[in-house]
Design an enzyme around this catalytic site. Structure first.
Site, PDB file in Angstrom:
ATOM      1  N   SER A 139       7.374   8.878 -11.261  1.00 36.68           N
ATOM      2  CA  SER A 139       6.502   7.741 -11.538  1.00 36.68           C
ATOM      3  C   SER A 139       7.046   7.025 -12.765  1.00 36.68           C
ATOM      4  CB  SER A 139       5.091   8.264 -11.834  1.00 36.68           C
ATOM      5  OG  SER A 139       4.290   7.253 -12.383  1.00 36.68           O
ATOM      6  N   TYR A 152      -1.428  13.823 -15.708  1.00 45.96           N
ATOM      7  CA  TYR A 152      -0.487  13.322 -14.698  1.00 45.96           C
ATOM      8  C   TYR A 152       0.892  13.080 -15.320  1.00 45.96           C
ATOM      9  CZ  TYR A 152       1.242  10.085 -11.048  1.00 45.96           C
ATOM     10  OH  TYR A 152       1.977   9.461 -10.068  1.00 45.96           O
TER      11      TYR A 152
HETATM   12  N1  NAD Z   1      -0.176   5.465  -6.217  1.00 41.57           N
HETATM   13  C1  NAD Z   1       0.498   5.048  -7.285  1.00 41.57           C
HETATM   14  O1  NAD Z   1       0.119   4.063  -7.941  1.00 41.57           O
HETATM   15  C2  NAD Z   1       1.748   5.791  -7.713  1.00 41.57           C
HETATM   16  C3  NAD Z   1       2.490   5.292  -8.779  1.00 41.57           C
HETATM   17  C4  NAD Z   1       3.647   5.952  -9.176  1.00 41.57           C
HETATM   18  C5  NAD Z   1       4.041   7.100  -8.512  1.00 41.57           C
HETATM   19  N2  NAD Z   1       3.295   7.581  -7.469  1.00 41.57           N
HETATM   20  C6  NAD Z   1       3.757   8.808  -6.812  1.00 41.57           C
HETATM   21  O2  NAD Z   1       4.069   8.523  -5.454  1.00 41.57           O
HETATM   22  C7  NAD Z   1       3.915   9.724  -4.685  1.00 41.57           C
HETATM   23  C8  NAD Z   1       3.085   9.426  -3.464  1.00 41.57           C
HETATM   24  O3  NAD Z   1       1.772   9.078  -3.854  1.00 41.57           O
HETATM   25  P1  NAD Z   1       0.953   7.928  -3.112  1.00 41.57           P
HETATM   26  O4  NAD Z   1       0.952   6.752  -3.985  1.00 41.57           O
HETATM   27  O5  NAD Z   1       1.415   7.783  -1.707  1.00 41.57           O
HETATM   28  O6  NAD Z   1      -0.522   8.576  -3.168  1.00 41.57           O
HETATM   29  P2  NAD Z   1      -1.432   9.244  -2.048  1.00 41.57           P
HETATM   30  O7  NAD Z   1      -2.568   9.869  -2.764  1.00 41.57           O
HETATM   31  O8  NAD Z   1      -1.747   8.250  -0.990  1.00 41.57           O
HETATM   32  O9  NAD Z   1      -0.475  10.336  -1.390  1.00 41.57           O
HETATM   33  C9  NAD Z   1      -0.331  11.632  -1.865  1.00 41.57           C
HETATM   34  C10 NAD Z   1      -0.339  12.580  -0.670  1.00 41.57           C
HETATM   35  O10 NAD Z   1      -0.135  13.909  -1.171  1.00 41.57           O
HETATM   36  C11 NAD Z   1      -1.015  14.756  -0.475  1.00 41.57           C
HETATM   37  N3  NAD Z   1      -1.277  15.976  -1.234  1.00 41.57           N
HETATM   38  C12 NAD Z   1      -2.086  16.135  -2.314  1.00 41.57           C
HETATM   39  N4  NAD Z   1      -2.094  17.416  -2.708  1.00 41.57           N
HETATM   40  C13 NAD Z   1      -1.256  18.082  -1.870  1.00 41.57           C
HETATM   41  C14 NAD Z   1      -0.828  19.434  -1.777  1.00 41.57           C
HETATM   42  N5  NAD Z   1      -1.300  20.380  -2.593  1.00 41.57           N
HETATM   43  N6  NAD Z   1       0.069  19.758  -0.815  1.00 41.57           N
HETATM   44  C15 NAD Z   1       0.523  18.823   0.056  1.00 41.57           C
HETATM   45  N7  NAD Z   1       0.141  17.537   0.020  1.00 41.57           N
HETATM   46  C16 NAD Z   1      -0.739  17.170  -0.931  1.00 41.57           C
HETATM   47  C17 NAD Z   1      -2.263  13.917  -0.246  1.00 41.57           C
HETATM   48  O11 NAD Z   1      -3.085  14.462   0.786  1.00 41.57           O
HETATM   49  C18 NAD Z   1      -1.665  12.559   0.082  1.00 41.57           C
HETATM   50  O12 NAD Z   1      -1.443  12.403   1.456  1.00 41.57           O
HETATM   51  C19 NAD Z   1       3.292  10.749  -5.625  1.00 41.57           C
HETATM   52  O13 NAD Z   1       4.297  11.615  -6.109  1.00 41.57           O
HETATM   53  C20 NAD Z   1       2.717   9.909  -6.731  1.00 41.57           C
HETATM   54  O14 NAD Z   1       2.590  10.631  -7.927  1.00 41.57           O
HETATM   55  C21 NAD Z   1       2.165   6.944  -7.045  1.00 41.57           C
END
Ligand code: NAD
Length: 260
Positions: A139, A152
């Site tokens: 991130s 986080y």
């Molecule tokens: N959403 C944002 O603004 C953002 C910003 C920067 C980075 N990210 C990163 O991007 C990546 C994807 O996140 P996203 O934005 O698609 O969010 P999201 O919440 O839609 O997706 C995360 C997924 O991980 C799954 N998950 C959670 N705990 C789990 C576990 N113990 N085992 C297996 N799966 C699990 C959830 O069910 C979900 O489907 C993550 O690493 C997140 O930290 C997101």
């Protein structure tokens, strides 16, 4: 030619958002993909939509037994595992004072311990087949500090450190480890805090608009960066952090200064 032709990939957290976008692009680029998530119905639905090249396996990244089952299942189905994308994560927002210890531990468990277990699980098969590519989804919070996000950010800085160490340990075995660091992702992840932030909407918008390229990273472009590291086009890159952040990490954009 498709950039991931013939590759077999495991993508965690693929039931929605960024993980689903990664799985979709990987299939379009010729990979066979094992999607994992704790959301079983949604994950199975994404895999079904992607067709024969995709399959869903229930997978909680905090459980070593789940990693063993998913890697064994992937090897049984495809005889190899070329790519691991550690994408699954949870967000918690709250100041240090208001973040309980159990919440901190849970965030670290999913976002840092999970990928650690994943790397351990694929090392042996990747070594045996002569190499592989591990892509960790970090991130902008892997690169910068921010108030209200200590659990986080700790987990994501930890993941970034893990990526560097793993890159150094595994390079001689042909295993590359890189990080993609987006400023943006699925809205659903941030959703639970939107209500609390209702009185600060302008400031929250300014956070993503005061960048060289305003706005959040589109999921498809985050997926493209992940696909680059998964592909042989990046075969001399390891230990890299690639921000997909509209320049947020480049420094501060001060509105008005461009008029001077
Ligand atoms: N959403 C944002 O603004 C953002 C910003 C920067 C980075 N990210 C990163 O991007 C990546 C994807 O996140 P996203 O934005 O698609 O969010 P999201 O919440 O839609 O997706 C995360 C997924 O991980 C799954 N998950 C959670 N705990 C789990 C576990 N113990 N085992 C297996 N799966 C699990 C959830 O069910 C979900 O489907 C993550 O690493 C997140 O930290 C997101």
């Amino acid at each position: 030619m498709q950039s991931l032709s013939g590759k077999v990939a495991i993508v965690t957290g693929a039931a929605r958002g960024t993980g689903a976008a990664i799985a979709r692009l990987f299939v379009n680029e010729g990979a066979r993909v094992v999607l994992g998530d704790v959301q079983h119905e949604a994950g199975a639905a994404v895999a079904k939509e992607l067709g024969a090249a995709a399959a869903f396996m229930p997978h909680d990244v905090t459980r070593r037994e789940d990693w063993e089952r998913v890697v064994a299942g992937t090897l049984a189905a495809h005889r190899r595992v070329d790519v691991l994308v550690n994408n699954a994560a949870v967000l918690h927002m709250g100041t240090i004072e208001r973040t309980p210890e159990d919440v901190l531990r849970r965030v670290l468990e999913v976002n840092t311990v999970g990928p650690y277990l994943g790397i351990r699980a694929v090392i042996a098969p990747m070594k045996q087949q002569g190499g592989g590519s591990i892509v960790n989804v970090g991130s902008i919070d892997s690169l910068l500090g921010m108030n209200g996000i200590s659990a986080y950010a700790s987990s994501k800085w930890g993941l970034r450190g893990l990526s560097k160490c793993a890159a150094l340990e595994l390079g001689r075995d042909g295993i590359r480890v890189n990080s993609v660091c987006p400023a943006g992702g699925s809205r659903e992840m941030f959703g639970p805090w939107m209500k609390q932030l209702a009185g600060f909407l302008d400031e929250t918008r300014a956070y993503s608009n005061n960048r060289a390229i305003p706005g959040e990273a589109p999921l498809e472009l985050i997926a493209e960066a992940v696909a680059f590291f998964a592909s042989d086009a990046s075969r001399h890159c390891t230990g890299v952090d690639l921000p997909v952040d509209g320049g947020a990490h480049a420094g501060r954009f001060i509105p008005g200064f461009n008029t001077l």
